[in-house]
Design an enzyme around this catalytic site. Structure first.
Site, PDB file in Angstrom:
ATOM      1  N   LYS A  52       7.509   8.626  -6.134  1.00  0.00           N
ATOM      2  CA  LYS A  52       6.697   9.445  -5.239  1.00  0.00           C
ATOM      3  C   LYS A  52       7.446  10.733  -4.869  1.00  0.00           C
ATOM      4  O   LYS A  52       6.864  11.814  -4.822  1.00  0.00           O
ATOM      5  CB  LYS A  52       6.337   8.647  -3.977  1.00  0.00           C
ATOM      6  CG  LYS A  52       5.317   7.548  -4.262  1.00  0.00           C
ATOM      7  CD  LYS A  52       5.149   6.579  -3.108  1.00  0.00           C
ATOM      8  CE  LYS A  52       4.239   5.418  -3.515  1.00  0.00           C
ATOM      9  NZ  LYS A  52       4.098   4.381  -2.506  1.00  0.00           N
ATOM     10  N   GLN A  96       6.659   2.495   2.959  1.00  0.00           N
ATOM     11  CA  GLN A  96       6.537   1.697   1.734  1.00  0.00           C
ATOM     12  C   GLN A  96       6.433   0.209   2.072  1.00  0.00           C
ATOM     13  O   GLN A  96       7.278  -0.335   2.774  1.00  0.00           O
ATOM     14  CB  GLN A  96       7.758   1.974   0.825  1.00  0.00           C
ATOM     15  CG  GLN A  96       7.698   1.290  -0.517  1.00  0.00           C
ATOM     16  CD  GLN A  96       6.555   1.821  -1.399  1.00  0.00           C
ATOM     17  OE1 GLN A  96       6.322   3.018  -1.495  1.00  0.00           O
ATOM     18  NE2 GLN A  96       5.826   0.912  -2.023  1.00  0.00           N
ATOM     19  N   ASP A 119      -1.793   7.194   3.309  1.00  0.00           N
ATOM     20  CA  ASP A 119      -2.189   6.006   2.536  1.00  0.00           C
ATOM     21  C   ASP A 119      -3.604   5.568   2.917  1.00  0.00           C
ATOM     22  O   ASP A 119      -4.197   4.722   2.243  1.00  0.00           O
ATOM     23  CB  ASP A 119      -1.230   4.836   2.825  1.00  0.00           C
ATOM     24  CG  ASP A 119      -0.064   4.796   1.842  1.00  0.00           C
ATOM     25  OD1 ASP A 119      -0.241   5.261   0.701  1.00  0.00           O
ATOM     26  OD2 ASP A 119       1.013   4.288   2.220  1.00  0.00           O
TER      27      ASP A 119
END
Ligand code: NDP
Length: 278
Positions: A52, A96, A119
């Site tokens: 990422k 994460q 997200d």
């Protein structure tokens, strides 16, 4: 043979477009900034985070990594989230997952400011998706929609079957297809006659997490088959939820790797740019 939906190429096109937007934003003094929180030393999470960060650098997004030890307390993690919520140069916050077992991922997601929740896991953003009035879409389902759009596969009026009902893939996937006027069926481990249901699908999305689960006898000839799965086969080789033999039956098929995976990261970049524009 099915037409290949090349996620790698489509993601590269999305990233090239974002790069131009980010350059213009940077010239105007508003470089998008993404904070990436990693707790513990899970090797797979480490790889995901590095990918990422590399993708951010590639399009000009400033990413900042916050690596915390595995024994970080819930309070310490929440304190970091609150600090990042308050920072004006951070537009997106990504924690994460999975977190170490002693930490409550739901509480952490709930603490992220919804407008920085790139997200789209926060309940407020999930609710916005439900009513079709959203800023962010969860990256994997959004990536699938982008693949369909850019392959000129119109889902309106079609029967779309999603195998999987997780909060991060299956459920939002079904909702996005519904918003585009598909007739949607969601399948899961308790679904009866799964084979027959899948065989009725014009578009079949597999998000099961089981290697080669979707076999040719489950696919309608000419259907578009989207393989979200990331698994290892019996030889340890990366593979999807769809048996490669489906290639003989399907009209379109996404490969693994090189299908949905690259799109997920591209959509994260897109959400970060959107957050900075807001
Ligand atoms: P989950 O494990 O959370 O969900 C799996 C779903 O599959 C569940 O709803 C489960 O049903 C269903 N399922 C399991 N077994 C069967 C079965 N025998 N018949 C029918 N349905 C079944 O997984 P995720 O949604 O998080 O991920 C799915 C896959 O996608 C994984 O391989 C994951 O690695 C991959 N993934 C890929 C991404 C990418 O970027 N390409 C991003 C995110 C995930 P039930 O609810 O009844 O248990």
């Amino acid at each position: 043979m099915a037409q290949k939906i090349d996620g790698k190429a489509i993601a590269a096109a999305v990233r090239a477009e974002l790069k131009e937007q980010v350059a213009a934003m940077t010239a105007a003094g508003n470089t998008p900034g993404l904070a990436v929180i990693l707790v513990g030393d899970d090797p797979a999470s480490r790889v995901y985070v590095s990918n990422k960060e590399k993708a951010c650098a590639d399009v000009g997004i400033r990413s900042e990594e916050f690596t915390l030890p595995a024994d970080t307390t819930q309070e310490q993690l929440l304190e970091l989230v609150h600090t990042l919520n308050a920072r004006e140069d951070i537009h997106g916050i990504l924690c994460q997952l999975p977190l170490p077992k002693h930490l409550d991922d739901k509480a952490v997601i709930a603490a992220i400011a919804p407008e920085k929740d790139v997200d789209a896991f926060h309940a407020a953003n999930v609710g916005h998706i439900m009513i079709g009035d959203y800023t962010f879409l969860p990256c994997t389902p959004a990536g699938v929609m982008e693949l369909l759009h850019r392959s000129n596969i119109d889902v309106a009026g079609k029967h779309c079957v999603v195998i999987g009902r997780s909060n991060i893939v299956g459920k939002p996937m079904a909702m996005l297809l519904l918003h585009e006027n598909a007739t949607v069926t969601i399948c899961h481990s308790r679904t009866q006659n799964l084979k027959e249901v899948c065989r009725g699908a014009d578009v079949l999305v597999a998000a099961v997490g089981r290697a080669k689960f979707v076999t040719p006898d489950m696919v309608k000839p000419g259907a578009a088959v989207i393989d979200v799965g990331i698994n290892r086969d019996e030889n340890g080789k990366l593979c999807g939820d769809v048996d490669p033999a489906v290639d003989e039956v399907a009209g379109w098929l996404t490969p693994v790797p090189g299908g949905v995976g690259p799109m997920t990261i591209a959509m994260l970049l897109k959400n970060t740019v959107t957050a900075a524009q807001k």
